[in-house]
Write an enzyme that holds these catalytic residues in place. Structure first.
Site, PDB file in Angstrom:
ATOM      1  N   GLU A  36       0.891  -1.165   0.000  1.00  0.00           N
ATOM      2  CA  GLU A  36       0.000   0.000   0.000  1.00  0.00           C
ATOM      3  C   GLU A  36       0.925   1.208   0.000  1.00  0.00           C
ATOM      4  O   GLU A  36       1.505   1.555   1.030  1.00  0.00           O
ATOM      5  CB  GLU A  36      -0.921  -0.028   1.222  1.00  0.00           C
ATOM      6  CG  GLU A  36      -2.118   0.908   1.104  1.00  0.00           C
ATOM      7  CD  GLU A  36      -1.800   2.325   1.522  1.00  0.00           C
ATOM      8  OE1 GLU A  36      -1.556   3.173   0.622  1.00  0.00           O
ATOM      9  OE2 GLU A  36      -1.797   2.600   2.719  1.00  0.00           O
ATOM     10  N   CYS A  60      -1.381   9.555   2.428  1.00  0.00           N
ATOM     11  CA  CYS A  60      -1.168   9.095   1.052  1.00  0.00           C
ATOM     12  C   CYS A  60      -2.308   9.512   0.133  1.00  0.00           C
ATOM     13  O   CYS A  60      -2.144   9.533  -1.087  1.00  0.00           O
ATOM     14  CB  CYS A  60      -0.986   7.573   1.029  1.00  0.00           C
ATOM     15  SG  CYS A  60      -2.295   6.657   1.872  1.00  0.00           S
TER      16      CYS A  60
END
Length: 490
Positions: free
Chosen positions: A256, A290
């Site tokens: 991820e 993110c």
């Protein structure tokens, strides 16, 4: 409202193999406040020797089958006790996260709450999984077994330690895998609280290790032959290194990674309604997310209006101590984050961008690691600032000609984690959401659903965490072929 006090938990031991143990060395680390620059605590340093003890513990319980052989409902009992203990430490978890990383307390509380919801969701999902399925195939009857992978390494990121429990750690445990949770140095305080709750849950020896450590420990663990799976959350460059090292020993990997979210502002929206969500999606946790809206796309017609309103909104942010419940924008987690952000701003200006606001240290906050949110205009999508993840409070406003051009700009990126559009037109929303290549796309700036399968496309990673798909990714599939009936064709 008064500041929330920090609770320092266990200043002498490390949580390894489900137990508090004396560290392998006497070395310590200094945990500093990103707000004041002052010392918060001295804690034991987790070294490679401690990491090896964690591997030995996980490998031991795996080889004995003591965890994987438990009934799923029995494993869930331990996870439920952990959840109960975490809930009882809600305030300590949130304060520790805010006090060391600089995340504003209100956001830290929201992140803690959502993380615990994800743990609860994982427990519920586990009850729906068929660990043994009988299936008729074109070549006869088979049994499909879902089994544990083996000792699993979860490397978390400092902006979501509690969320990672529900997205990776607890699902791995529920599927029968012993887990080593390695947190970054910015999570020493919250990691200790998480470990204290795990100790109260009473996991069997060897099943769970939790500690924060530097990158050398991560590298050692990623390369360790006894670890069967690696779940990594972090930057794309390091993620590529993790994948390369794990590939050399054919370990299972889930990544991820980074993002460069394009937030598209359509011409039909009311900026009074859009701005709170747009600004929140950008400056949340000082851009250290993110999914932060670091590329703000707007038509040339509304460009100047939006820029002026963004500057007003940035100026209005209450900047200060993250442990003050009134704070909206805190310090950065580390000096390297500020240094990196400043370097990106300098290079962007050299490429032709204009700094409309921010990018400096707020008055009166020079002792901490503060940086006002920086708003850049005149940015072309080909510039470094539009192509690389900063993971800090630097935001680019980019002009588009029409919606098709906005889609092109959004997709002109090596990342593909998250995107959003602000529009009142359902047809435009449907078109853009179907065309932008990301793992999750939001209409109206909604925060990503971490209870759905979460992950990215392109260089934002592969594999999924969260949801049923994330749970199943923590398992192996074994097919058992029953004995053929007499006279049956083979």
């Amino acid at each position: 409202m008064a500041k929330i006090p920090l609770e320092i938990i266990n200043t002498s031991e490390l949580f390894i193999g489900s137990q508090w143990r004396q560290p392998a060395s006497s070395s310590t680390v200094e945990v500093m406040s990103p707000h004041s620059g002052k010392l918060i605590a001295r804690l034991p340093e987790a070294t490679i020797a401690d990491a090896q003890l964690a591997v030995d513990a996980a490998a031991g319980v795996w080889d004995e089958g003591g965890w994987a052989d438990l009934a799923p409902s029995n494993r869930a009992e331990f996870a439920q006790r952990w959840l109960d203990a975490l809930r009882a430490k809600f305030e300590a978890l949130s304060a520790a996260n805010a006090g060391q990383t600089g995340m504003p307390l209100t956001l830290a509380e929201a992140m803690t709450d959502s993380g615990l919801v994800l743990v609860e969701d994982a427990l519920a999902l586990a009850t729906t999984i068929e660990f043994v399925e009988h299936r008729e195939t074109a070549t006869g009857a088979v049994e499909i077994h879902r089994e544990a992978i083996g000792p699993t390494l979860v490397i978390g990121t400092y902006n979501g330690p509690v969320s990672g429990l529900g997205m990776s750690v607890v699902p791995a445990l529920l599927m029968g895998n012993p887990v080593i949770l390695k947190l970054p140095p910015e999570n020493y305080l919250v990691g200790a609280v998480i470990a204290a709750a795990a100790h109260e849950a009473g996991f069997p020896e060897g099943v769970l290790s939790i500690f924060a450590a530097d990158a050398d420990v991560s590298k050692y663990l990623v390369a360790h032959e006894r670890l069967s799976a690696v779940h990594f959350t972090g930057g794309t460059k390091i993620g590529a290194e993790v994948a390369s090292v794990a590939a050399s020993r054919i370990a299972r990997v889930t990544l991820e990674l980074g993002g460069k979210t394009a937030a598209i502002v359509a011409d039909d929206v009311d900026l009074d309604e859009v701005l709170p969500v747009l600004v929140g999606g950008a400056v949340s946790n000082q851009g250290q997310m993110c999914i932060a809206s670091s590329r703000i796309l707007v038509s040339s017609e509304r460009h100047d209006e939006l820029v002026a309103r963004l500057v007003e909104s940035f100026k209005a942010l209450k900047i200060g101590d993250p442990l003050d419940p009134k704070t909206e924008y805190g310090p950065l987690a580390a000096e390297r984050v500020r240094d990196r952000s400043l370097a990106f701003i300098e290079r962007a200006i050299a490429e032709g961008a204009t700094l409309e606001y921010g990018g400096d240290v707020p008055e009166g906050l020079t002792e901490g690691i503060y940086l006002r949110p920086a708003l850049l205009t005149g940015v072309k999508n080909s510039m470094e600032i539009a192509q690389e993840e900063v993971f800090g409070p630097v935001y680019s406003v980019i002009r588009y000609d029409d919606i098709e051009d906005a889609i092109r700009i959004a997709n002109d990126s090596k990342y593909g984690l998250y995107g959003t559009i602000f529009t009142n037109d359902p047809q435009v929303a449907s078109l853009v959401s179907s065309k932008v290549r990301v793992g999750q796309f939001s209409i109206g700036g909604r925060f990503p659903s971490l209870a759905a399968p979460y992950g990215g496309m392109k260089q934002s990673g592969y594999g999924r965490v969260g949801g049923l798909e994330g749970m199943l990714e923590m398992s192996n599939i074994k097919v058992i072929l029953p004995a053929a009936e007499a006279g049956a064709a083979v």
